[in-house]
Write an enzyme that holds these catalytic residues in place. Sequence first.
Site, mmCIF file in Angstrom:
data_model
loop_
_atom_site.group_PDB
_atom_site.id
_atom_site.type_symbol
_atom_site.label_atom_id
_atom_site.label_comp_id
_atom_site.label_asym_id
_atom_site.label_seq_id
_atom_site.Cartn_x
_atom_site.Cartn_y
_atom_site.Cartn_z
ATOM 1 N N SER A 115 0.830 -1.198 0.000
ATOM 2 C CA SER A 115 0.000 0.000 0.000
ATOM 3 C C SER A 115 0.875 1.264 0.000
ATOM 4 C CB SER A 115 -0.966 -0.041 1.187
ATOM 5 O OG SER A 115 -1.977 0.936 1.073
ATOM 6 N N ASP A 131 -9.467 -3.943 -5.969
ATOM 7 C CA ASP A 131 -8.861 -2.819 -5.256
ATOM 8 C C ASP A 131 -8.873 -1.561 -6.122
ATOM 9 O OD1 ASP A 131 -7.262 -1.098 -3.789
ATOM 10 O OD2 ASP A 131 -5.432 -2.291 -4.000
ATOM 11 N N HIS A 175 -7.828 -4.982 -1.522
ATOM 12 C CA HIS A 175 -6.591 -4.288 -1.173
ATOM 13 C C HIS A 175 -5.909 -4.948 0.023
ATOM 14 C CE1 HIS A 175 -3.812 -0.921 -0.947
ATOM 15 N NE2 HIS A 175 -4.045 -0.822 0.346
#
Length: 308
Positions: A146, A239, A269
């Site tokens: 991320s 995502d 995600h």
Amino acid sequence: MNLRKNVIRSVLRGARPLFASRRLGIAGRRVLLATLTAGARAPKGTRFQRVSIAGVPVQRVQPPHAATSGTLIYLHGGAYALGSARGYRGLAAQLAAAAGMTALVPDYTRAPHAHYPVALEEMAAVYTRLLDDGLDPKTTVIAGDSAGGGLTLALAMALRDRGIQAPAALGLICPWADLAVDIEATRPALRDPLILPSMCTEWAPRYVGSSDPRLPGISPVYGDMSGLPPIVMQTAGDDPICVDADKIETACAASKTSIEHRRFAGMWHDFHLQVSLLPEARDAIADLGARLRGHLHQSQGQPRGVVK
């Protein structure tokens, strides 16, 4: 879709209003994220040690029976504001075990207490100090998820531009690498059970501050990909942040930078955080670890096994 996957998706969807609510505050959402990341349990027998490198607190993670074939520097996610080295050390331990490496997980200073470029400069200082202390870049990989994935790519660009020896490879998990689209609130919505584009729109300014969000140090999709180490990237089909990875892949192809991109259809995600619960996450971690380990062999001039 299997029952366990359905249950986890439902749990994440149930947590979404809390993550999206500004009334909970940063501290409350840090606690909430720590609860979710705790689902990535380290392999039994993993040893942890808290150390300081270049003035930055670091979790040293030694998986059980791990070969000392290399070092994984793992940059945690959490929108640059919510995650922590302790919270993500279980995920780092799983990846380190899969790669046969020891992991170092730095606790970079988080937003909103520090804007760009504080975290980037701290990570550059950690890496440089490790090199000064004898770390071999040919047996080192840098990876992150991320925000940590975006930071990994930004760090690699900074090291290249400063003439600092690059690591053998980069590992990117669902990288958040285009904060400009979030400043502009133009990120598309997909089927992710937890992440909404509005969340990215909230968190991006906390890190960007008064800087230009298109700076490569903030949004590396706008940077020069040439001369970077080989990249191994994994993303999730549901995502909304996966569009950043597509931009990375396109830019790497244009600059002839090696990239291996695997997208997991129907996943969300950072599903890797459910490595202790989901077969898909275990498969992803095992595959990423093997591919990163393969790049160590390649950089050392050893025969490289075929990774399928």
